[in-house]
Design a protein around this motif. Structure first.
Motif, PDB file in Angstrom:
ATOM      1  N   MET A   1      21.825   3.307  23.596  1.00  0.00           N
ATOM      2  CA  MET A   1      22.656   3.866  24.650  1.00  0.00           C
ATOM      3  C   MET A   1      21.779   4.191  25.857  1.00  0.00           C
ATOM      4  SD  MET A   1      24.986   7.335  24.691  1.00  0.00           S
ATOM      5  CE  MET A   1      26.111   6.731  23.477  1.00  0.00           C
ATOM      6  N   HIS A   2      22.192   3.737  27.000  1.00  0.00           N
ATOM      7  CA  HIS A   2      21.460   3.988  28.236  1.00  0.00           C
ATOM      8  C   HIS A   2      21.933   5.313  28.841  1.00  0.00           C
ATOM      9  CE1 HIS A   2      19.278   3.205  31.916  1.00  0.00           C
ATOM     10  NE2 HIS A   2      20.373   3.457  32.597  1.00  0.00           N
ATOM     11  N   ILE A   3      21.005   6.244  29.033  1.00  0.00           N
ATOM     12  CA  ILE A   3      21.302   7.563  29.587  1.00  0.00           C
ATOM     13  C   ILE A   3      20.742   7.635  31.005  1.00  0.00           C
ATOM     14  CG2 ILE A   3      20.872  10.047  29.362  1.00  0.00           C
ATOM     15  CD1 ILE A   3      22.670   8.923  27.183  1.00  0.00           C
ATOM     16  N   LEU A   4      21.542   8.180  31.905  1.00  0.00           N
ATOM     17  CA  LEU A   4      21.134   8.351  33.296  1.00  0.00           C
ATOM     18  C   LEU A   4      21.303   9.817  33.662  1.00  0.00           C
ATOM     19  CD1 LEU A   4      20.555   7.138  36.195  1.00  0.00           C
ATOM     20  CD2 LEU A   4      23.032   7.059  36.442  1.00  0.00           C
ATOM     21  N   LEU A   5      20.305  10.363  34.357  1.00  0.00           N
ATOM     22  CA  LEU A   5      20.398  11.719  34.897  1.00  0.00           C
ATOM     23  C   LEU A   5      20.485  11.609  36.411  1.00  0.00           C
ATOM     24  CD1 LEU A   5      17.647  13.621  32.870  1.00  0.00           C
ATOM     25  CD2 LEU A   5      20.101  13.544  32.438  1.00  0.00           C
ATOM     26  N   ARG A   6      21.421  12.358  36.976  1.00  0.00           N
ATOM     27  CA  ARG A   6      21.531  12.385  38.434  1.00  0.00           C
ATOM     28  C   ARG A   6      21.784  13.822  38.865  1.00  0.00           C
ATOM     29  NH1 ARG A   6      26.474  13.668  39.883  1.00  0.00           N
ATOM     30  NH2 ARG A   6      28.286  12.930  38.747  1.00  0.00           N
ATOM     31  N   PRO A   7      21.446  14.145  40.106  1.00  0.00           N
ATOM     32  CA  PRO A   7      21.679  15.514  40.581  1.00  0.00           C
ATOM     33  C   PRO A   7      23.174  15.858  40.556  1.00  0.00           C
ATOM     34  CG  PRO A   7      20.201  14.338  42.062  1.00  0.00           C
ATOM     35  CD  PRO A   7      20.744  13.321  41.106  1.00  0.00           C
ATOM     36  N   SER A   8      23.455  17.093  40.207  1.00  0.00           N
ATOM     37  CA  SER A   8      24.826  17.596  40.253  1.00  0.00           C
ATOM     38  C   SER A   8      25.256  17.740  41.707  1.00  0.00           C
ATOM     39  CB  SER A   8      24.879  18.963  39.562  1.00  0.00           C
ATOM     40  OG  SER A   8      26.160  19.530  39.675  1.00  0.00           O
TER      41      SER A   8
ATOM     42  N   GLU B   1      24.884  11.007  32.290  1.00  0.00           N
ATOM     43  CA  GLU B   1      25.865   9.912  32.274  1.00  0.00           C
ATOM     44  C   GLU B   1      25.408   8.838  31.298  1.00  0.00           C
ATOM     45  OE1 GLU B   1      26.361   8.184  36.139  1.00  0.00           O
ATOM     46  OE2 GLU B   1      27.138  10.016  37.031  1.00  0.00           O
ATOM     47  N   CYS B   2      26.378   8.093  30.793  1.00  0.00           N
ATOM     48  CA  CYS B   2      26.106   6.897  30.014  1.00  0.00           C
ATOM     49  C   CYS B   2      27.220   5.902  30.303  1.00  0.00           C
ATOM     50  CB  CYS B   2      25.988   7.213  28.523  1.00  0.00           C
ATOM     51  SG  CYS B   2      27.547   7.631  27.732  1.00  0.00           S
ATOM     52  N   GLU B   3      27.265   4.835  29.539  1.00  0.00           N
ATOM     53  CA  GLU B   3      28.294   3.820  29.752  1.00  0.00           C
ATOM     54  C   GLU B   3      29.696   4.425  29.674  1.00  0.00           C
ATOM     55  OE1 GLU B   3      25.977   3.586  27.243  1.00  0.00           O
ATOM     56  OE2 GLU B   3      24.574   2.248  28.241  1.00  0.00           O
ATOM     57  N   ALA B   4      29.863   5.476  28.884  1.00  0.00           N
ATOM     58  CA  ALA B   4      31.169   6.122  28.701  1.00  0.00           C
ATOM     59  C   ALA B   4      31.549   7.008  29.882  1.00  0.00           C
ATOM     60  CB  ALA B   4      31.167   6.950  27.415  1.00  0.00           C
ATOM     61  N   GLY B   5      30.623   7.249  30.801  1.00  0.00           N
ATOM     62  CA  GLY B   5      30.890   8.105  31.953  1.00  0.00           C
ATOM     63  C   GLY B   5      30.079   9.384  31.892  1.00  0.00           C
ATOM     64  N   LEU B   6      30.631  10.465  32.442  1.00  0.00           N
ATOM     65  CA  LEU B   6      29.954  11.761  32.454  1.00  0.00           C
ATOM     66  C   LEU B   6      30.034  12.367  31.060  1.00  0.00           C
ATOM     67  CD1 LEU B   6      31.466  13.222  35.764  1.00  0.00           C
ATOM     68  CD2 LEU B   6      29.468  11.741  35.475  1.00  0.00           C
TER      69      LEU B   6
ATOM     70  N   HIS C   1      29.932  13.560  22.063  1.00  0.00           N
ATOM     71  CA  HIS C   1      28.592  13.004  22.246  1.00  0.00           C
ATOM     72  C   HIS C   1      27.504  13.862  21.591  1.00  0.00           C
ATOM     73  CE1 HIS C   1      30.029   9.833  24.872  1.00  0.00           C
ATOM     74  NE2 HIS C   1      30.834  10.742  25.399  1.00  0.00           N
ATOM     75  N   ARG C   2      27.911  14.934  20.948  1.00  0.00           N
ATOM     76  CA  ARG C   2      26.945  15.791  20.245  1.00  0.00           C
ATOM     77  C   ARG C   2      26.583  15.170  18.899  1.00  0.00           C
ATOM     78  NH1 ARG C   2      30.761  20.865  21.236  1.00  0.00           N
ATOM     79  NH2 ARG C   2      30.747  20.725  23.502  1.00  0.00           N
ATOM     80  N   GLY C   3      25.380  15.499  18.425  1.00  0.00           N
ATOM     81  CA  GLY C   3      24.946  15.030  17.118  1.00  0.00           C
ATOM     82  C   GLY C   3      24.565  13.560  17.079  1.00  0.00           C
ATOM     83  N   ARG C   4      24.338  12.969  18.239  1.00  0.00           N
ATOM     84  CA  ARG C   4      23.997  11.548  18.302  1.00  0.00           C
ATOM     85  C   ARG C   4      22.576  11.324  18.823  1.00  0.00           C
ATOM     86  NH1 ARG C   4      28.989   9.025  21.437  1.00  0.00           N
ATOM     87  NH2 ARG C   4      28.275   7.084  20.531  1.00  0.00           N
TER      88      ARG C   4
END
Length: 159
Positions: free
Chosen positions: A1-8, A66-71, A95-98
């Motif tokens: 899973m590709h995870i992206l962090l962006r500023p709020s 964010e990931c492919e599923a959105g926020l 998305h917890r526990g993954r």
């Protein structure tokens, strides 16, 4: 899973409320209140939390996950000269526990190790994340009525 962090951004406020509510909904629903009362209480608590974070952790990095599923979550870190503080990390329930939260924390620990600074946090005594923090090398340094105070010094524990 590709995870992206962006500023709020200000446009994230409704998502952040839904995220906050997802972390408290089970607890609040046990009180016997109707949905409208629960939402009003959660909104009030969310607003108070936001004000507290702005006052107590001015300058903290507030990132949306964010990931492919959105926020899917958020992470807030206050970086300091001698210590980084993990202010908050939360993911939507599905998305917890993954391993996503663990990956985000390990990234913070790796960077903190490179910078030679400790990482501190507070976790509710009833929060299961406490065990993850212990596995990652955090040790309890204190407590109050609700929270355990934990710290991980550079290089302490396994990543």
């Amino acid at each position: 899973m590709h995870i992206l962090l962006r500023p709020s951004t200000p446009q994230d406020q409704e998502f952040l409320f839904q995220l906050y509510a997802s972390t408290r909904r089970e607890e609040v629903s046990a009180w016997g209140w109707n949905q409208e009362q629960q939402d009003a209480f959660l909104r009030m608590q969310f607003d108070a939390q936001q004000r507290w974070y702005q006052a107590a952790y001015e300058g903290a990095e507030h990132r949306i996950v964010e990931c492919e599923a959105g926020l899917i979550g958020r992470i807030m870190v206050l970086r300091g000269k001698d210590c980084n503080v993990l202010v908050d990390i939360a993911l939507l329930k599905e998305h917890r526990g993954r391993g996503i939260g663990g990956r985000l924390i390990r990234d913070l620990l790796e960077q903190s190790d490179k910078d030679g600074v400790a990482v501190q946090l507070r976790v509710l005594k009833t929060n299961r994340a406490r065990w993850l923090y212990e596995r990652l090398g955090f040790v309890q340094t204190g407590e109050d009525d609700l929270y355990l105070h934990m710290e991980r010094t550079p290089g302490q524990g396994r990543l």
